[in-house]
Enzyme design. Sequence first.
Site, PDB file in Angstrom:
ATOM      1  N   ASP A   1      -3.245   8.139   8.004  1.00  0.00           N
ATOM      2  CA  ASP A   1      -4.236   7.382   8.765  1.00  0.00           C
ATOM      3  C   ASP A   1      -3.478   6.666   9.885  1.00  0.00           C
ATOM      4  O   ASP A   1      -2.428   7.150  10.301  1.00  0.00           O
ATOM      5  CB  ASP A   1      -5.044   6.432   7.864  1.00  0.00           C
ATOM      6  CG  ASP A   1      -4.167   5.497   7.027  1.00  0.00           C
ATOM      7  OD1 ASP A   1      -3.026   5.206   7.465  1.00  0.00           O
ATOM      8  OD2 ASP A   1      -4.599   5.066   5.949  1.00  0.00           O
TER       9      ASP A   1
ATOM     10  N   SER B   1       0.801  -1.220   0.000  1.00  0.00           N
ATOM     11  CA  SER B   1       0.000   0.000   0.000  1.00  0.00           C
ATOM     12  C   SER B   1       0.838   1.277   0.000  1.00  0.00           C
ATOM     13  O   SER B   1       0.364   2.333  -0.407  1.00  0.00           O
ATOM     14  CB  SER B   1      -0.944   0.012   1.212  1.00  0.00           C
ATOM     15  OG  SER B   1      -0.215  -0.154   2.420  1.00  0.00           O
TER      16      SER B   1
ATOM     17  N   HIS C   1      -0.538   4.458   7.465  1.00  0.00           N
ATOM     18  CA  HIS C   1       0.156   4.975   6.286  1.00  0.00           C
ATOM     19  C   HIS C   1       0.673   6.395   6.497  1.00  0.00           C
ATOM     20  O   HIS C   1       0.008   7.214   7.127  1.00  0.00           O
ATOM     21  CB  HIS C   1      -0.774   4.932   5.063  1.00  0.00           C
ATOM     22  CG  HIS C   1      -1.278   3.562   4.758  1.00  0.00           C
ATOM     23  ND1 HIS C   1      -2.558   3.157   5.080  1.00  0.00           N
ATOM     24  CD2 HIS C   1      -0.662   2.500   4.183  1.00  0.00           C
ATOM     25  CE1 HIS C   1      -2.721   1.898   4.707  1.00  0.00           C
ATOM     26  NE2 HIS C   1      -1.584   1.479   4.170  1.00  0.00           N
TER      27      HIS C   1
END
Length: 366
Positions: free
Chosen positions: A333, A55, A336
Amino acid sequence: KNFLFSEICDFFFFFVKMVEGILSKAFWVVCATVFAAATVVYGQQVPCYFIFGDSTFDSGNNNNLQSKAKVNYSPYGIDFPGGPTGRFTNGRTIADVIGELSGFEDFIPPFAGASPKQAHTGINYASGGGGLRKETSEHLGGRISLRKQIQNHKKAIKKAKVPAQRLEQCLYTINIGSNDYINNYFMSETYNTSSLFNPNQYAYFLNRLYRTHLKRLHRLGARKVALFSISQIGCTPKMIVSHGGGQGCAKDVNAAVAIFNKNLKDLVNDFNKKVKGAKFTYVDIFSGGDPLAFGRLGFKVAYKGCCTISPGEELCVPNKPVCANRSEYLFWDDIHSSEATNKMAAKGSFDGPLGSPYSIAQLVKQ
């Protein structure tokens, strides 16, 4: 000029090796940042750029998957030119910034939306939740492992008939392994790897998998490859709560990751010695990554994300308020990093002392 910055960085890098502690780590990151500020790019440095990972590098490959690991909604992308794209941050990823520093005028497209001809200039294969082990993140649903990403790359370059000589000049970046810890080894209620392997054994088996995947990528033409370490994931807001008792970085998580990183650096050195034509480099985004160190660089919030996050979750709640001072937040978040953090890491890896034996700027010139 870059020569002067290089000498300054050499001094600080030596200093960090000699002195332990938060202050020395901060100097090390500052050095990378200052050196990166001198970056001057004149045109595209390599013919193509291929991106693999999880990610941290994903730019939209999960958007059409049945997966909890996708973020093609607001407020993700609030600072990105195209708005929400599937990037797990508020703006650009590390891979995006490296592309810019390498002279690419456009962002490298995700494999999920790339046309065949784009295999001649670059494709992003990274996938949120992706890992080295096949079962990693399976509780999240759809995701693309590194093995599958390399299979997708093989299909793309074969279909587009990209010449081998061109592929050997391309830049490849890989950021993988975090999920094998966050969404596998340290999720004992779902996965049994922590009961089967101690941290040294687990890192060893991950290293063997990584070696196999890199050999396949090398056979497909990859020569200039930058392999990113796992960051201090024990210092993410998510892991501080789940494994740090809510009081600070999860030391056991960071200790396990440090073993993986050492093995990865050894793997890079071994490839460069034994594999024909290989010019691999190891990018260290672990050392100096303690959130306290970033406070000396202007980051004021290091232990919580910038967006609204529901209790027990890690991703932003759709269309809910976010912080106004996003450049002061280390995390976007609960897992991340923010664009501000990504820019620092990308610039440090491109021109700074984060790469061994090469910075990415040096790698593309090999």
